[in-house]
Scaffold this motif. Structure first.
Motif, PDB file in Angstrom:
ATOM      1  N   HIS A 179       7.905  44.327 -33.226  1.00 32.37           N
ATOM      2  CA  HIS A 179       7.465  45.110 -32.059  1.00 32.37           C
ATOM      3  C   HIS A 179       6.135  45.778 -32.401  1.00 32.37           C
ATOM      4  CE1 HIS A 179      11.913  44.968 -32.170  1.00 32.37           C
ATOM      5  NE2 HIS A 179      11.801  44.715 -30.868  1.00 32.37           N
ATOM      6  N   PRO A 180       5.052  45.009 -32.563  1.00 34.75           N
ATOM      7  CA  PRO A 180       3.784  45.589 -33.015  1.00 34.75           C
ATOM      8  C   PRO A 180       3.066  46.366 -31.922  1.00 34.75           C
ATOM      9  CG  PRO A 180       3.517  43.262 -32.528  1.00 34.75           C
ATOM     10  CD  PRO A 180       4.973  43.558 -32.334  1.00 34.75           C
ATOM     11  N   LEU A 181       2.259  47.307 -32.347  1.00 29.26           N
ATOM     12  CA  LEU A 181       1.391  48.066 -31.443  1.00 29.26           C
ATOM     13  C   LEU A 181       0.062  47.329 -31.346  1.00 29.26           C
ATOM     14  CD1 LEU A 181       1.320  50.760 -29.814  1.00 29.26           C
ATOM     15  CD2 LEU A 181       0.220  51.794 -31.806  1.00 29.26           C
ATOM     16  N   ARG A 182      -0.325  46.937 -30.129  1.00 35.84           N
ATOM     17  CA  ARG A 182      -1.505  46.115 -29.943  1.00 35.84           C
ATOM     18  C   ARG A 182      -2.365  46.645 -28.806  1.00 35.84           C
ATOM     19  NH1 ARG A 182       1.008  39.958 -30.059  1.00 35.84           N
ATOM     20  NH2 ARG A 182       1.623  39.910 -32.273  1.00 35.84           N
ATOM     21  N   LYS A 201     -14.570  50.110 -25.635  1.00 35.56           N
ATOM     22  CA  LYS A 201     -13.272  50.531 -26.174  1.00 35.56           C
ATOM     23  C   LYS A 201     -12.378  51.097 -25.084  1.00 35.56           C
ATOM     24  CE  LYS A 201     -14.646  51.521 -30.933  1.00 35.56           C
ATOM     25  NZ  LYS A 201     -14.708  52.550 -31.980  1.00 35.56           N
ATOM     26  N   ASN A 202     -12.980  51.699 -24.069  1.00 38.90           N
ATOM     27  CA  ASN A 202     -12.193  52.266 -22.993  1.00 38.90           C
ATOM     28  C   ASN A 202     -11.634  51.208 -22.047  1.00 38.90           C
ATOM     29  OD1 ASN A 202     -12.737  54.880 -23.916  1.00 38.90           O
ATOM     30  ND2 ASN A 202     -14.671  54.953 -22.776  1.00 38.90           N
ATOM     31  N   ASP A 203     -12.088  49.960 -22.210  1.00 46.92           N
ATOM     32  CA  ASP A 203     -11.624  48.891 -21.337  1.00 46.92           C
ATOM     33  C   ASP A 203     -10.371  48.210 -21.861  1.00 46.92           C
ATOM     34  OD1 ASP A 203     -13.717  49.303 -19.569  1.00 46.92           O
ATOM     35  OD2 ASP A 203     -15.075  47.999 -20.703  1.00 46.92           O
ATOM     36  N   TRP A 204      -9.775  48.744 -22.922  1.00 44.57           N
ATOM     37  CA  TRP A 204      -8.575  48.171 -23.505  1.00 44.57           C
ATOM     38  C   TRP A 204      -7.354  48.999 -23.106  1.00 44.57           C
ATOM     39  CZ3 TRP A 204      -8.583  43.708 -26.452  1.00 44.57           C
ATOM     40  CH2 TRP A 204      -9.845  43.237 -26.851  1.00 44.57           C
ATOM     41  N   LYS A 205      -6.258  48.306 -22.899  1.00 43.68           N
ATOM     42  CA  LYS A 205      -4.960  48.958 -22.757  1.00 43.68           C
ATOM     43  C   LYS A 205      -4.212  48.777 -24.068  1.00 43.68           C
ATOM     44  CE  LYS A 205      -3.538  46.584 -19.239  1.00 43.68           C
ATOM     45  NZ  LYS A 205      -2.690  46.103 -18.121  1.00 43.68           N
ATOM     46  N   ILE A 206      -3.436  49.775 -24.421  1.00 48.24           N
ATOM     47  CA  ILE A 206      -2.690  49.712 -25.673  1.00 48.24           C
ATOM     48  C   ILE A 206      -1.202  49.800 -25.360  1.00 48.24           C
ATOM     49  CG2 ILE A 206      -2.770  52.216 -26.075  1.00 48.24           C
ATOM     50  CD1 ILE A 206      -3.020  51.548 -29.093  1.00 48.24           C
ATOM     51  N   GLY A 207      -0.425  49.073 -26.120  1.00 50.03           N
ATOM     52  CA  GLY A 207       1.019  49.052 -25.929  1.00 50.03           C
ATOM     53  C   GLY A 207       1.674  48.269 -27.048  1.00 50.03           C
ATOM     54  N   PHE A 208       2.939  47.941 -26.844  1.00 51.69           N
ATOM     55  CA  PHE A 208       3.631  47.166 -27.876  1.00 51.69           C
ATOM     56  C   PHE A 208       4.370  46.010 -27.232  1.00 51.69           C
ATOM     57  CE2 PHE A 208       6.038  50.879 -26.686  1.00 51.69           C
ATOM     58  CZ  PHE A 208       7.343  50.444 -26.511  1.00 51.69           C
ATOM     59  N   LYS A 216      11.555  33.518 -26.529  1.00 49.49           N
ATOM     60  CA  LYS A 216      11.024  32.659 -25.478  1.00 49.49           C
ATOM     61  C   LYS A 216      10.321  33.454 -24.388  1.00 49.49           C
ATOM     62  CE  LYS A 216      14.290  28.827 -26.005  1.00 49.49           C
ATOM     63  NZ  LYS A 216      15.318  27.980 -25.342  1.00 49.49           N
ATOM     64  N   ASP A 217      10.692  34.693 -24.236  1.00 54.08           N
ATOM     65  CA  ASP A 217      10.086  35.532 -23.191  1.00 54.08           C
ATOM     66  C   ASP A 217       9.639  36.842 -23.826  1.00 54.08           C
ATOM     67  OD1 ASP A 217       9.222  36.532 -20.797  1.00 54.08           O
ATOM     68  OD2 ASP A 217      11.219  37.188 -20.141  1.00 54.08           O
ATOM     69  N   CYS A 218       8.364  37.176 -23.687  1.00 50.44           N
ATOM     70  CA  CYS A 218       7.813  38.417 -24.225  1.00 50.44           C
ATOM     71  C   CYS A 218       6.961  39.087 -23.148  1.00 50.44           C
ATOM     72  CB  CYS A 218       6.952  38.153 -25.467  1.00 50.44           C
ATOM     73  SG  CYS A 218       7.855  37.432 -26.864  1.00 50.44           S
ATOM     74  N   PHE A 219       6.873  40.392 -23.226  1.00 52.57           N
ATOM     75  CA  PHE A 219       5.957  41.108 -22.329  1.00 52.57           C
ATOM     76  C   PHE A 219       5.343  42.276 -23.086  1.00 52.57           C
ATOM     77  CE2 PHE A 219       9.854  43.478 -21.804  1.00 52.57           C
ATOM     78  CZ  PHE A 219       9.441  44.787 -21.635  1.00 52.57           C
ATOM     79  N   HIS A 220       4.202  42.718 -22.572  1.00 49.78           N
ATOM     80  CA  HIS A 220       3.426  43.766 -23.231  1.00 49.78           C
ATOM     81  C   HIS A 220       3.665  45.075 -22.491  1.00 49.78           C
ATOM     82  CE1 HIS A 220      -0.382  45.859 -24.512  1.00 49.78           C
ATOM     83  NE2 HIS A 220       0.008  45.349 -25.661  1.00 49.78           N
ATOM     84  N   GLN A 221       4.375  45.995 -23.112  1.00 49.44           N
ATOM     85  CA  GLN A 221       4.610  47.318 -22.524  1.00 49.44           C
ATOM     86  C   GLN A 221       3.356  48.150 -22.734  1.00 49.44           C
ATOM     87  OE1 GLN A 221       7.231  48.157 -20.789  1.00 49.44           O
ATOM     88  NE2 GLN A 221       6.780  50.312 -20.493  1.00 49.44           N
ATOM     89  N   ALA A 222       2.486  48.158 -21.725  1.00 46.82           N
ATOM     90  CA  ALA A 222       1.152  48.737 -21.876  1.00 46.82           C
ATOM     91  C   ALA A 222       1.079  50.117 -21.227  1.00 46.82           C
ATOM     92  CB  ALA A 222       0.109  47.818 -21.252  1.00 46.82           C
ATOM     93  N   GLY A 226      -3.857  55.885 -24.785  1.00 44.00           N
ATOM     94  CA  GLY A 226      -3.474  55.535 -26.144  1.00 44.00           C
ATOM     95  C   GLY A 226      -2.504  56.535 -26.741  1.00 44.00           C
ATOM     96  N   VAL A 227      -2.636  57.807 -26.380  1.00 45.62           N
ATOM     97  CA  VAL A 227      -1.718  58.831 -26.881  1.00 45.62           C
ATOM     98  C   VAL A 227      -0.292  58.534 -26.421  1.00 45.62           C
ATOM     99  CG1 VAL A 227      -1.144  61.285 -26.830  1.00 45.62           C
ATOM    100  CG2 VAL A 227      -3.533  60.561 -26.977  1.00 45.62           C
ATOM    101  N   ASP A 228      -0.143  58.192 -25.133  1.00 43.78           N
ATOM    102  CA  ASP A 228       1.191  57.866 -24.617  1.00 43.78           C
ATOM    103  C   ASP A 228       1.751  56.617 -25.277  1.00 43.78           C
ATOM    104  OD1 ASP A 228       0.996  60.035 -22.950  1.00 43.78           O
ATOM    105  OD2 ASP A 228       0.276  58.876 -21.233  1.00 43.78           O
ATOM    106  N   ALA A 229       0.877  55.629 -25.521  1.00 42.02           N
ATOM    107  CA  ALA A 229       1.355  54.386 -26.122  1.00 42.02           C
ATOM    108  C   ALA A 229       1.836  54.602 -27.541  1.00 42.02           C
ATOM    109  CB  ALA A 229       0.234  53.346 -26.079  1.00 42.02           C
ATOM    110  N   VAL A 230       1.067  55.315 -28.342  1.00 39.23           N
ATOM    111  CA  VAL A 230       1.448  55.561 -29.730  1.00 39.23           C
ATOM    112  C   VAL A 230       2.728  56.392 -29.782  1.00 39.23           C
ATOM    113  CG1 VAL A 230       0.757  56.680 -31.882  1.00 39.23           C
ATOM    114  CG2 VAL A 230      -0.909  55.332 -30.591  1.00 39.23           C
TER     115      VAL A 230
END
Length: 631
Positions: A179-182, A201-208, A216-222, A226-230
């Protein structure tokens, strides 16, 4: 001459005898019987219109010679009837919508003080999980360094501890890597290369990333922040660590004196019998005052001196910085026998500030049954109550989510009570529970699970309307002696004194409390009254007029039944069994006719084949349709 005289005398006697019989028959008809039937529909209708107390009915029969007037009053009469019953329909529809009136009452009485829960906002590093939390901090340090070039400071003891736990760290690292943070580009910049100068840098969303068990099925919880994501990513792994400790929720590491320096209610000192404590994964150690139903506090007078006063420590000591991003304490006021949902109704207390919270009690009593969908105790709600408290809407909603979590994901969410036979979610046992949880959470918020529909409001509930005031505490001129007394009594040795202590006052603003009750707005008595008003408006009538109308309907039914019966009997007499349908049995009809109207001295020489007219119930007698023979 004699023969002429002899022939006239019997004729005169015969005429006189007929007149006497007719007068006697007329008197018998005028004599009132037990049950009276009219001879025709016309007679029934004319009698009703001439004698009823319904206004306008007499106009239907008083102007027989003026057909235009009769037609006008007929149209007006039945149009009025239609309008009246249209109004009746509106009244019935309003009655069966079960409207209610809101009743507001102000009561003055001794008030039971509510329960007050206070949390440290300082998630505690239990000794049982300290090693794994240190490992998680080290992995987070490396992750933030790679994503943001941020070197998160760690204590030296943490580094030395981690150096001796390489094997265990690999085990935790395996699950964290699953479950990496990306970082991920925003939707409108997906097609641009990463090194494009237009991508900031502000054009990126961060999540895991969360994947199903077979990947077989993955999704990015974005998250956009960045504070909320971490914080969410760290909290996800923190929950897994807590779930691996079977008795983590039962750990008793209460340190009341190191958090609450002073406690007074109604100018009396609090003791251990006045509070209970528990640990919240995000808000730290929590203490609930006045939750013991056997000895509840009561307030006889309003005001700041007749409530609860607390001096609390707000320094973050041995805290988890990636979980707790605020300093202070969190307070929630709630009713007894109700769990403290700190996320919903709590608010934060600032360090170095005296927070004075005034309360107003408000009770709501709803009508159940057909008037609303409220529930008395939750026994009729199709959701099992997992909390050891009475039913509330929030208790039901959280229980509903937890039951769906166990059914869909095979394990229970750590923040909610554990159902019987289930275990808390832990990715060492349930590899894809995070994937299942966030999918289920999205369905829950969209009410796909139906929890918000199933969980109904309680018919009786108590709420507290709060308003807060703030002031600096202690003041600049008094802080020296206040901090000195705290250091002597409570070993208060905080470097940043003003940010390490706060004061909270909770009290009733006034002695009165408000009760919002409901009462039926449209009862049976109100319905009858409204129906009577409409009846009087359109026809100027009363209840007895309604009975007259009912009598008219019953008479109409009786006449119809008699006509149908006589028609049926006449068909049987005219066409007896064994004879052709068009043959006529003169003898049978003669035997029946005297019983209906005519005396035996008349002789029928012609047979009546036509049925009686609907205007008359009397059969045609021998003196009307036949010819009389004279001797």
């Amino acid at each position: 001459g004699g023969s002429v005289k002899t022939g006239k005398m019997p004729e005169g006697e015969k005429t006189r005898q007929c007149k006497q019989e007719e007068e006697q028959q007329q008197k018998e008809e005028e004599r009132e019987g037990l049950i009276e039937f009219y001879s025709s529909y016309q007679e029934l209708f004319q009698f009703f219109c001439s004698n009823t107390t319904i206004h306008g009915a007499i106009r239907l029969v008083c102007s027989k010679k003026n057909k235009m007037k009769t037609a006008f009053w007929s149209v007006l009469f039945f149009l009025t009837f239609g309008l009246m019953y249209w109004q009746f329909g509106i009244l019935y529809r309003e009655y069966f919508s079960y409207p209610v009136n809101l009743n507001l009452n102000l009561n003055s009485d001794r008030l039971t003080f509510p329960a007050v829960t206070l949390c440290t906002l300082n998630p505690y590093r239990y000794s049982a999980i300290r090693r794994k939390l240190d490992e998680l901090d080290q992995i987070t340090h490396q992750t933030l360094l790679e994503l943001y070039d941020y070197n998160m400071s760690l204590a030296r003891s943490d580094w030395s501890t981690l150096s001796t736990q390489k094997r265990s760290s690999r085990s935790l690292l395996h699950h964290v890597q699953r479950h990496p943070l990306r970082r991920q580009k925003r939707d409108n910049l997906v097609n641009l290369p990463e090194n494009s100068p237009s991508v900031d840098k502000n054009d990126w969303k961060i999540g895991f990333v969360l994947c199903s068990e077979n990947n077989k099925d993955c999704f990015h919880q974005a998250y956009s922040s960045g504070v909320d994501a971490v914080r969410e990513w760290y909290s996800f792994h923190y929950i897994n660590i807590l779930a691996q400790m079977p008795d983590a929720k039962a750990l008793d590491e209460s340190d009341f004196e190191n958090f609450i320096y002073a406690c007074r209610f109604n100018e009396a000192t609090c003791d251990k019998a006045n509070y209970t404590h528990f640990h919240h994964p995000l808000y730290g150690k929590c203490y609930t005052f006045n939750d013991n139903s056997s000895s509840l506090w009561t307030s006889s007078l309003p005001g700041i001196n007749n409530g609860l006063s607390l001096v609390v420590r707000t320094e973050q000591n041995d805290f988890i910085p990636l979980l707790s991003t605020v300093t202070g304490a969190r307070v929630m006021v709630h009713d007894q026998n109700e769990p403290a949902f700190m996320d919903d109704g709590g608010f934060n207390v600032r360090p170095g500030i005296e927070t004075s919270i005034s309360m107003r009690k408000e009770m709501t009593v709803r009508l159940g049954g057909s008037y609303s969908d409220c529930t008395e105790d939750g026994s009729d709600v199709p959701v099992q109550n997992l909390y050891s408290s009475r039913y509330t809407e929030q208790v039901c909603i959280r229980s509903c989510f937890q039951l769906n979590m166990v059914e869909r994901c095979g394990c229970a969410y750590y923040f909610y009570p554990l159902p019987a036979g289930a275990e808390y979610c832990d990715y060492t046992k349930h590899v894809a529970w995070g994937y299942c949880y966030y999918k289920l959470l999205a369905e829950f918020k969209a009410d796909v699970l139906g929890c918000f529909h199933k969980c109904r409001k309680p018919c009786k509930m108590t709420e507290y309307q709060l308003s807060a005031g703030y002031s600096r505490w202690p003041s600049a001129v008094s802080e020296d002696w206040v901090f000195y007394m705290l250091s002597q009594q409570n070993k208060y040795n905080i470097t940043s004194k003003r940010n390490g202590v706060a004061k909270v006052n909770i009290f009733f603003e006034e002695w009165n409390y408000k009760t919002n009750g409901e009462s039926p707005a449209f009862t049976v008595v109100t319905l009858l009254s409204q129906l009577g008003n409409q009846w009087s408006l359109w026809f100027g009538s009363s209840v007895l007029s309604v009975m007259e109308l009912a009598e008219l309907i019953l008479d109409f039914i009786a006449i119809t039944f008699i006509l149908a019966l006589r028609w049926f009997r006449s068909r049987q007499q005219l066409s007896p069994p064994g004879l052709p349908p068009n043959s006529h049995d003169v003898t049978a009809f003669q035997d029946e006719a005297p019983g209906l109207s005519a005396p035996h001295r008349f002789t029928v020489e012609a047979v009546v084949t036509m049925l009686p007219s609907y205007n008359s119930l009397e059969p045609r007698g021998p003196g009307r349709d036949g010819e009389v023979g004279h001797e």
